[in-house]
Design an enzyme around this catalytic site. Sequence first.
Site, mmCIF file in Angstrom:
data_model
loop_
_atom_site.group_PDB
_atom_site.id
_atom_site.type_symbol
_atom_site.label_atom_id
_atom_site.label_comp_id
_atom_site.label_asym_id
_atom_site.label_seq_id
_atom_site.Cartn_x
_atom_site.Cartn_y
_atom_site.Cartn_z
ATOM 1 N N GLY A 1 42.781 41.258 40.465
ATOM 2 C CA GLY A 1 41.717 40.271 40.633
ATOM 3 C C GLY A 1 40.455 40.894 41.194
ATOM 4 O O GLY A 1 40.521 41.742 42.076
ATOM 5 N N ASN B 1 48.224 45.410 45.587
ATOM 6 C CA ASN B 1 49.638 45.807 45.603
ATOM 7 C C ASN B 1 50.102 46.307 44.250
ATOM 8 O O ASN B 1 50.695 47.378 44.132
ATOM 9 C CB ASN B 1 50.568 44.627 45.914
ATOM 10 C CG ASN B 1 50.121 43.841 47.089
ATOM 11 O OD1 ASN B 1 48.934 43.648 47.259
ATOM 12 N ND2 ASN B 1 51.059 43.412 47.908
ATOM 13 N N THR C 1 41.803 43.870 47.839
ATOM 14 C CA THR C 1 42.454 42.585 47.577
ATOM 15 C C THR C 1 41.962 41.542 48.555
ATOM 16 O O THR C 1 41.894 41.806 49.758
ATOM 17 C CB THR C 1 43.995 42.653 47.651
ATOM 18 O OG1 THR C 1 44.506 41.310 47.671
ATOM 19 C CG2 THR C 1 44.494 43.353 48.899
ATOM 20 N N ILE C 2 41.609 40.383 48.046
ATOM 21 C CA ILE C 2 41.178 39.303 48.940
ATOM 22 C C ILE C 2 42.361 38.775 49.746
ATOM 23 O O ILE C 2 42.174 38.105 50.744
ATOM 24 C CB ILE C 2 40.519 38.138 48.170
ATOM 25 C CG1 ILE C 2 41.505 37.458 47.220
ATOM 26 C CG2 ILE C 2 39.284 38.607 47.412
ATOM 27 C CD1 ILE C 2 41.025 36.094 46.727
ATOM 28 N N ASP C 3 43.590 39.085 49.311
ATOM 29 C CA ASP C 3 44.776 38.570 50.005
ATOM 30 C C ASP C 3 45.047 39.290 51.322
ATOM 31 O O ASP C 3 45.812 38.804 52.147
ATOM 32 C CB ASP C 3 46.014 38.702 49.104
ATOM 33 C CG ASP C 3 45.945 37.771 47.916
ATOM 34 O OD1 ASP C 3 45.188 36.778 47.981
ATOM 35 O OD2 ASP C 3 46.637 38.040 46.918
ATOM 36 N N MET D 1 43.373 30.478 48.087
ATOM 37 C CA MET D 1 44.199 31.491 47.417
ATOM 38 C C MET D 1 45.071 32.259 48.413
ATOM 39 O O MET D 1 44.737 32.365 49.593
ATOM 40 C CB MET D 1 43.315 32.486 46.668
ATOM 41 C CG MET D 1 42.896 32.045 45.282
ATOM 42 S SD MET D 1 41.996 33.402 44.452
ATOM 43 C CE MET D 1 41.740 32.681 42.825
ATOM 44 N N TYR E 1 38.311 30.363 41.881
ATOM 45 C CA TYR E 1 37.729 31.679 41.681
ATOM 46 C C TYR E 1 36.479 31.921 42.498
ATOM 47 O O TYR E 1 36.085 33.068 42.704
ATOM 48 C CB TYR E 1 37.512 31.923 40.189
ATOM 49 C CG TYR E 1 38.842 31.953 39.502
ATOM 50 C CD1 TYR E 1 39.652 33.070 39.638
ATOM 51 C CD2 TYR E 1 39.328 30.857 38.811
ATOM 52 C CE1 TYR E 1 40.916 33.104 39.080
ATOM 53 C CE2 TYR E 1 40.586 30.875 38.246
ATOM 54 C CZ TYR E 1 41.379 31.999 38.383
ATOM 55 O OH TYR E 1 42.627 32.022 37.846
#
Lengths: 404, 404
Positions: B13, B108, B136-138, B180, B295
């Site tokens: 993403g 990841n 990663t935004i996570d 998210m 998004y």
Amino acid sequence: MAPGKILVAQGGGPTAVINQSLVGVALEARRFGHIGHIYGARHGVRGIIDENFVDLTQETSHNLELVANTPSSALGSTRDKPDAAYCHEIFKVLQAHKIGHFFYIGGNDSSDTVRIVSEEAQAANYPLRTVHIPKTIDNDLVGSDHTPGFPSAARFVALAFAGANLDNAALPGVYVGVVMGRHAGFLTAASALGKKFPDDGPHLIYLPERTFVLEKFLADVKATYERYGRCVIAVSEGIHDASGRPIAALLAKEMEHDAHGNVQLSGNGALGDLLCQEIKTKLNIKRVRSDTFGYMQRSFIGCVSDVDQREAREVGEKAVQFAMWGDRDGSVAIKRTGFYSVDYELLPLSTVAGKTRTMEDEFITESGTDVTDAFRMYLRPLLGSKMPDAFRLRHNPIAKVLHC
Amino acid sequence: MAPGKILVAQGGGPTAVINQSLVGVALEARRFGHIGHIYGARHGVRGIIDENFVDLTQETSHNLELVANTPSSALGSTRDKPDAAYCHEIFKVLQAHKIGHFFYIGGNDSSDTVRIVSEEAQAANYPLRTVHIPKTIDNDLVGSDHTPGFPSAARFVALAFAGANLDNAALPGVYVGVVMGRHAGFLTAASALGKKFPDDGPHLIYLPERTFVLEKFLADVKATYERYGRCVIAVSEGIHDASGRPIAALLAKEMEHDAHGNVQLSGNGALGDLLCQEIKTKLNIKRVRSDTFGYMQRSFIGCVSDVDQREAREVGEKAVQFAMWGDRDGSVAIKRTGFYSVDYELLPLSTVAGKTRTMEDEFITESGTDVTDAFRMYLRPLLGSKMPDAFRLRHNPIAKVLHC
């Protein structure tokens, strides 16, 4: 002459700059020596009925400036729509508090509230000067070039689509962004200002000013997807079929109505999800996503047009000036005088109240799914300065070695 | 020594700052005289297989700087996850193009891709230096204080909730914002940074690190609504029941899976709509709204943390330095060295690849529905400078006259 106390309130949906107008009223009123107190009603006309007032005269100008830059209605808002009995209650409270000037910041419904209050005051021979101060992200007030609140929401929508287009270009598929706007498509059309390169999205824009036909929509998406390998779509929440029935309403099991008889279109993702489902099943495209912009577009903190801020402040200031130096009630309107410059005038309340402006035909292309350059010229100066911009790597392909 | 051509690609993403890392690689590599060409693969590993390369050496530094400030992957991205056969194809192409250094910017899944490519290269005795550049935004990479992309997304979420809270205060009701984050709740927890006054929302935060129990949720909402007359809720898209089954998945008729076996959680409003429906029917609250941030939170243009921009640039630069002056493959990690300062190190790929970090217990309150001050201290410096702030009118009530 009206008594020397003024009351200001905020109605309807919040915007990013509605407090600029509130502070414009509060600070401008301080210039007039005969104004004793500046009251604010909490939660619109509901706060008047409840005598829920705060004293804005006891605010520091410093804190007022900080509040002016904060989105959403600092006094609180309401969806109440006064009838004659409700207005009678308002008068009782205004008389009891010796209030002579009433300023109501809001959209169509709020302007109608001001009209009723004004007429009731005249009928009751109560010396009240009432001025409607425009505010709506929908940009649907008759008689104004545009309405405060719309430019900042338009900036959010344009930037959201600029980002969504970049995201969709990186991971191609179909993207549907659902934008607020019950009857007027201005905000949905603002998505076009997020487009820079000829193959950028939004590739298709669906407005409530045009009838939505699902089969035509699917054909448009298919053609765009085949051409670009992807498709970014802006859809108004207010799109409807030929009979005027909202596409969103075809889905809702229990339709929720507010006090004005409006169906609840915002606050859920149903329309976007339905359209995605149709595209997935009918066009057999795998990667189909939707976002419903929801409340972010009207109250996101940190995405505001400086032009909008300035004008929202000025309509508040002008409202006080019209009230103090004029001799009639009315609604403040923005007139465009140059590219880009504006002036303000006071329209009769009957010109504005309860009426709805929709997008002019000259702003929509013949295809019905894009905006014209006239619209781009109309909107661009409103978005303000320091608009973020998107850039691409230039095309420098390397020759294939194995697959040549 | 590895051949003098480098290849860089972007996977997974997009983020708001992923191009900073790309440009960090491109500009830093120019400093090394033996580097002949800097290739970029379009759409990640898929572009390698397809020999879809562009020459970043032929870019001006000026345009690279403009691209660096543009969100989403400028080279395009992919969700492909290479297996051994896929990697064999990659080698054939790398060999054919005499590529000696491979940099892959991703999360990841992408780090696992780098690990496989690295191992395949060693097995094939091909002189390839591979470095994974985190993104990663996570914020769910093991071994890093945080990951580039997360701070800007966190800034968006914090600001969105700050605005949603103001909106909800003006027109009280229940608001559900869906954020998210499949397994890690960091981004949802960032909503807490939008809170300023004690009665501000988000009042409740639901993270994938804790089991979601619908009855408990409804009781929490009821208690908050009774206390404040309103309730703002942050919910992770990844919330799940005791068996680990996503709440969102309970709704989806046809569950969509990507190549990594992940269920599609984003790109629809189903979870928010379900929770709203439960609140409306079970708690009998009328005004209940949900937004699914979708998004926008990863690619909104114009909402970026300057700290994130700087660090994303630096991980790209450091990746080149580690590759040129080091003697092993790895993954670049951010280490916090002060409040606030960072340094970078190269972790073994096996430390990072395919593993998932979740929120540490010290970051979540005992109630499970709020974050601790430790988390606020952790996140605040990452959000960057010039955070917009919310201000209120002070409490100066006017005495009632009629209803006293």
